[in-house]
Design a protein around this motif. Structure first.
Motif, PDB file in Angstrom:
ATOM      1  N   LYS A  25       0.859  -1.179   0.000  1.00 30.56           N
ATOM      2  CA  LYS A  25       0.000   0.000   0.000  1.00 30.56           C
ATOM      3  C   LYS A  25       0.899   1.234   0.000  1.00 30.56           C
ATOM      4  O   LYS A  25       1.718   1.433   0.902  1.00 30.56           O
ATOM      5  CB  LYS A  25      -0.926  -0.002   1.216  1.00 30.56           C
ATOM      6  N   TYR A  26       0.721   2.061  -1.013  1.00 34.41           N
ATOM      7  CA  TYR A  26       1.575   3.222  -1.238  1.00 34.41           C
ATOM      8  C   TYR A  26       0.756   4.485  -1.056  1.00 34.41           C
ATOM      9  O   TYR A  26      -0.271   4.667  -1.715  1.00 34.41           O
ATOM     10  CB  TYR A  26       2.132   3.133  -2.665  1.00 34.41           C
ATOM     11  N   GLY A  27       1.206   5.349  -0.140  1.00 39.28           N
ATOM     12  CA  GLY A  27       0.471   6.580   0.091  1.00 39.28           C
ATOM     13  C   GLY A  27       1.202   7.463   1.075  1.00 39.28           C
ATOM     14  O   GLY A  27       2.367   7.212   1.419  1.00 39.28           O
ATOM     15  N   MET A  31       4.413   9.343  -1.158  1.00 37.18           N
ATOM     16  CA  MET A  31       3.886   9.575  -2.494  1.00 37.18           C
ATOM     17  C   MET A  31       3.943  11.050  -2.877  1.00 37.18           C
ATOM     18  O   MET A  31       3.917  11.391  -4.055  1.00 37.18           O
ATOM     19  CB  MET A  31       2.436   9.078  -2.564  1.00 37.18           C
ATOM     20  N   ILE A  56       1.068  -3.093  -6.321  1.00 37.66           N
ATOM     21  CA  ILE A  56       0.942  -1.794  -5.665  1.00 37.66           C
ATOM     22  C   ILE A  56      -0.524  -1.384  -5.600  1.00 37.66           C
ATOM     23  O   ILE A  56      -1.236  -1.447  -6.594  1.00 37.66           O
ATOM     24  CB  ILE A  56       1.736  -0.696  -6.417  1.00 37.66           C
ATOM     25  N   HIS A  58      -2.547   2.038  -4.328  1.00 37.41           N
ATOM     26  CA  HIS A  58      -2.193   3.404  -3.912  1.00 37.41           C
ATOM     27  C   HIS A  58      -3.398   4.200  -3.443  1.00 37.41           C
ATOM     28  O   HIS A  58      -4.543   3.937  -3.820  1.00 37.41           O
ATOM     29  CB  HIS A  58      -1.499   4.146  -5.056  1.00 37.41           C
ATOM     30  N   ASN A 101      -2.581   7.240 -10.758  1.00 42.42           N
ATOM     31  CA  ASN A 101      -2.234   5.893 -11.193  1.00 42.42           C
ATOM     32  C   ASN A 101      -1.180   5.925 -12.295  1.00 42.42           C
ATOM     33  O   ASN A 101      -0.187   5.186 -12.256  1.00 42.42           O
ATOM     34  CB  ASN A 101      -3.497   5.172 -11.656  1.00 42.42           C
ATOM     35  N   ILE A 104       2.378   6.942 -11.121  1.00 42.01           N
ATOM     36  CA  ILE A 104       3.116   5.844 -10.480  1.00 42.01           C
ATOM     37  C   ILE A 104       3.621   4.859 -11.527  1.00 42.01           C
ATOM     38  O   ILE A 104       4.768   4.407 -11.470  1.00 42.01           O
ATOM     39  CB  ILE A 104       2.222   5.141  -9.444  1.00 42.01           C
ATOM     40  N   VAL A 173      -0.387  -1.790 -10.796  1.00 44.73           N
ATOM     41  CA  VAL A 173      -0.563  -0.609  -9.951  1.00 44.73           C
ATOM     42  C   VAL A 173      -2.066  -0.351  -9.892  1.00 44.73           C
ATOM     43  O   VAL A 173      -2.680  -0.033 -10.911  1.00 44.73           O
ATOM     44  CB  VAL A 173       0.190   0.609 -10.517  1.00 44.73           C
TER      45      VAL A 173
END
Length: 297
Positions: A25-27, A31, A56, A58, A101, A104, A173
């Motif tokens: 989890k990317y945030g 980010m 990924i 996000h 999206n 990334i 992603v």
């Protein structure tokens, strides 16, 4: 010599995790900072290069807020959750599945990887239902249902789309947009989406990047490993509170569903994903079942 020692330390984890799926989890700050975003993309490409399959998921709350402000759409929040009407959910989908999206995806490809951008609506990946919340009035003690609009939660994850994707070469992603039974669009919390996807894929690791070091004890010291029993004790003591509670619950649900481990990491630390994966002690707080504590982390 230090570089050689680092590679030697990483070798057991390179062997152990080759061919495994990591859901990340990317945030948060990771980010929003250009240097950290570039380092994250490079970390993901390195994982892929050594045979790990990163997936990924996000977020994008600040970017959504900025776009709503530009469009002069007023946002309201209840207990930290954005009320999402039809106009707002259109903006949420545009920002998450569109600009964020693809940014990334582009960053990963600039770092030498091959990424593919998806939303939870693609292939019915994230089938969702309306999220329900209730709140008790402190004066009357009457509990009322809160209507958050098009805010959803995962009902079912359809893994078929991953079977159609060549995970040996592609890095998915995923924007956390879900689809309801009647085709309606739902805005889903990225933590919840990542946990559900990790569970459905039987991931070796669920990694959650946050803006905190991990779970802290009463003295403010980082707790490196927690079991479900430990979590119950810390919740009863009031040590785990606020926004950390839903993150921990997501991690617990994932490990109970068979995910190898779930780790809360400080996304403000450069190369934190590599430090967690390829060093003996790792970083952040790892949640594991009691029966896996004798295994290598």
């Amino acid at each position: 010599m230090k570089k050689a020692a680092t590679l030697q330390e990483a070798l057991p984890y390179l062997r152990r995790f080759s061919g495994e799926i990591f859901v990340i989890k990317y945030g948060g700050h990771a980010m929003g900072n250009d240097d950290l975003a570039r380092a994250f993309a490079e970390n993901i490409v390195l994982l892929k290069q050594v045979g790990i399959h990163p997936v990924i998921v996000h977020g994008g709350g600040p970017q959504i807020g900025a776009m709503l402000e530009r469009l002069e759409i007023v946002s309201e929040f209840i207990d930290g959750l954005r009320i999402t009407d039809r106009k707002t959910v259109d903006v949420v989908e545009m920002v998450l599945a569109g600009s964020i999206n693809k940014q990334i995806v582009s960053s990963i490809q600039q770092a030498g990887g091959m990424a593919i951008g998806l939303s939870g609506k693609d292939g019915n990946l994230i089938q969702a239902r309306k999220l329900t919340r209730s709140k008790r009035d402190p004066d009357s003690n009457i509990e009322r249902i809160l209507d958050l609009g098009f805010v959803g939660e995962p009902r079912h994850i359809n893994p078929d789309i991953f079977n159609a994707i060549d995970l040996d070469s592609l890095i998915p992603v995923i924007a956390p947009i879900g689809v309801g039974k009647n085709g309606e669009t739902y805005n889903i919390n990225a933590d919840s989406a990542a946990g559900a996807i990790a569970s459905a894929l039987g991931a070796a690791k669920l990694i959650m990047l946050t803006d905190v070091a991990g779970v802290l004890d009463k003295s403010g010291k980082l707790v490196p490993v927690l079991t479900p029993k430990d979590v119950l004790v810390m919740q009863a003591e009031g040590t785990i509170t606020g926004g950390m509670i839903p993150k921990i619950e997501t991690c617990l649900d994932a490990v109970k569903a068979g995910v190898g481990s779930a780790t809360i990491l400080d996304g403000r630390v450069e190369n934190v994903v590599l430090l967690e994966t390829f060093t003996e002690h790792g970083v952040g707080t790892m949640i594991r079942r009691e029966d896996t504590l004798t295994e290598e982390s």
